[in-house]
Design a protein around this motif. Sequence first.
Motif, PDB file in Angstrom:
ATOM      1  N   LEU A   1       1.819  10.339   1.391  1.00 35.41           N
ATOM      2  CA  LEU A   1       2.817   9.603   0.617  1.00 35.41           C
ATOM      3  C   LEU A   1       2.818  10.014  -0.855  1.00 35.41           C
ATOM      4  O   LEU A   1       3.824   9.849  -1.548  1.00 35.41           O
ATOM      5  CB  LEU A   1       2.554   8.099   0.714  1.00 35.41           C
ATOM      6  CG  LEU A   1       2.778   7.432   2.078  1.00 35.41           C
ATOM      7  CD1 LEU A   1       2.274   5.994   2.042  1.00 35.41           C
ATOM      8  CD2 LEU A   1       4.263   7.460   2.449  1.00 35.41           C
TER       9      LEU A   1
ATOM     10  N   ALA B   1       3.132   6.055  -2.749  1.00 36.82           N
ATOM     11  CA  ALA B   1       4.350   6.862  -2.854  1.00 36.82           C
ATOM     12  C   ALA B   1       4.862   6.983  -4.285  1.00 36.82           C
ATOM     13  O   ALA B   1       5.552   7.956  -4.614  1.00 36.82           O
ATOM     14  CB  ALA B   1       5.443   6.261  -1.959  1.00 36.82           C
TER      15      ALA B   1
ATOM     16  N   GLU C   1      -1.929   8.002   3.821  1.00 37.02           N
ATOM     17  CA  GLU C   1      -1.757   7.596   2.421  1.00 37.02           C
ATOM     18  C   GLU C   1      -1.579   8.817   1.522  1.00 37.02           C
ATOM     19  O   GLU C   1      -0.723   8.825   0.619  1.00 37.02           O
ATOM     20  CB  GLU C   1      -2.974   6.790   1.958  1.00 37.02           C
ATOM     21  CG  GLU C   1      -3.082   5.395   2.572  1.00 37.02           C
ATOM     22  CD  GLU C   1      -3.505   5.416   4.024  1.00 37.02           C
ATOM     23  OE1 GLU C   1      -3.161   4.469   4.763  1.00 37.02           O
ATOM     24  OE2 GLU C   1      -4.184   6.390   4.439  1.00 37.02           O
TER      25      GLU C   1
ATOM     26  N   LYS D   1       0.831  -1.202   0.000  1.00 38.56           N
ATOM     27  CA  LYS D   1       0.000   0.000   0.000  1.00 38.56           C
ATOM     28  C   LYS D   1       0.868   1.256   0.000  1.00 38.56           C
ATOM     29  O   LYS D   1       0.612   2.212  -0.735  1.00 38.56           O
ATOM     30  CB  LYS D   1      -0.911  -0.019   1.222  1.00 38.56           C
ATOM     31  CG  LYS D   1      -1.903   1.121   1.324  1.00 38.56           C
ATOM     32  CD  LYS D   1      -2.710   0.974   2.617  1.00 38.56           C
ATOM     33  CE  LYS D   1      -3.779   2.027   2.766  1.00 38.56           C
ATOM     34  NZ  LYS D   1      -4.487   1.910   4.068  1.00 38.56           N
ATOM     35  N   GLU D   2       1.923   1.227   0.796  1.00 39.31           N
ATOM     36  CA  GLU D   2       2.806   2.387   0.910  1.00 39.31           C
ATOM     37  C   GLU D   2       3.513   2.674  -0.404  1.00 39.31           C
ATOM     38  O   GLU D   2       3.616   3.834  -0.826  1.00 39.31           O
ATOM     39  CB  GLU D   2       3.818   2.174   2.033  1.00 39.31           C
ATOM     40  CG  GLU D   2       3.238   2.148   3.426  1.00 39.31           C
ATOM     41  CD  GLU D   2       2.460   0.871   3.745  1.00 39.31           C
ATOM     42  OE1 GLU D   2       1.646   0.895   4.688  1.00 39.31           O
ATOM     43  OE2 GLU D   2       2.659  -0.157   3.043  1.00 39.31           O
ATOM     44  N   GLU D   3       3.997   1.624  -1.061  1.00 36.88           N
ATOM     45  CA  GLU D   3       4.693   1.840  -2.325  1.00 36.88           C
ATOM     46  C   GLU D   3       3.741   2.373  -3.385  1.00 36.88           C
ATOM     47  O   GLU D   3       4.110   3.259  -4.180  1.00 36.88           O
ATOM     48  CB  GLU D   3       5.336   0.547  -2.822  1.00 36.88           C
ATOM     49  CG  GLU D   3       6.109   0.742  -4.134  1.00 36.88           C
ATOM     50  CD  GLU D   3       6.793  -0.505  -4.640  1.00 36.88           C
ATOM     51  OE1 GLU D   3       7.204  -0.504  -5.825  1.00 36.88           O
ATOM     52  OE2 GLU D   3       6.921  -1.486  -3.871  1.00 36.88           O
TER      53      GLU D   3
END
Length: 322
Positions: free
Chosen positions: A223, A197, A220, A192-194
């Motif tokens: 990011l 971002a 989110e 989710k983070e990638e």
Amino acid sequence: MKVALLDDYQRSARSMAQWERLEGAEITAFDHHLGGPDDVVAALEPFDVLVAMRERTAFPADVLDRLPNLRLLVTTGPANAAIDMDAAAARGVTVAGTGGVSDNAPTVEMTWALILAVVRHLPEEERRVRDGHWQQTLGRDLKGRRLGVVGLGGIGKPVAAVGQAFGMDVVAWSRHLDPDDARSVGVTPVSKEELFATADVVTIHMKLSAGSRGLIGRAELDLMTENAVLVNTSRGPIVDEDALLAALQEGRIGGAGLDVFGVEPLPVDSPWRSAPRTVLTPHLGYVTAATYAAMYADALEDIEEWAAGRPVPRVIAGGSAR
């Protein structure tokens, strides 16, 4: 038999099915949103049968309690989270659905209409041409950019395929994403983070549930890069609207295309009406002539079968016949 067709904003419901087949029925189409619970009850108390357009009007237990004449509630589509199914069944109200939304093409097309409108500034430029101006903005390319798909299901997959056709690098995330399934359609599974971002465009394709409500919030959005775009054609409450509005107002993300909102229709005093770098549409994802025709035809069939005392073809809750 009194039948109400609800939220007929386009005034098209009567032309979408052969309602005259309901001999002796009194049919009323409401071309506006009825409002809150008290307004809904005041308008609908006399009716035996209601045809709800998706989730535009809510039927919680307290509303159903105050509709003593109601016996059949048909929702366009196969399910409706705005209807308390247990309460309906307990009160002897049959709830039936329709087909007409199994083909996700309308929402896929709407998603890409919003993506293109945001990244190429189409509404702004259209207005400026009419005002006598020419080429005021710089659009952003999609080829070679990254598309982040949140929810790689029946809508997410064809949205991803269109992104691939544009030459985009497509990644996806969801809580239950099958990495092998994603790779089988050329999509890279990421965290989710990638996704948030690194994606230039983030598009949301998830059902609203307790687990997805508020899934995309300040963390989110923080990011995302300052040029990244968020598009939501699923359900408004999946995104923390206050956090998204703040990110847009503060210039922390590049823009947003929104077809859905926490409160619909959008209130006249909603801050979204003046939100910067946004393209806003009134929940048009499923609103096409072919979809309406299929849904209303099925709704008519449900009513006919119920009125004849026969099993209703698409019962969701309650009894199967009158």
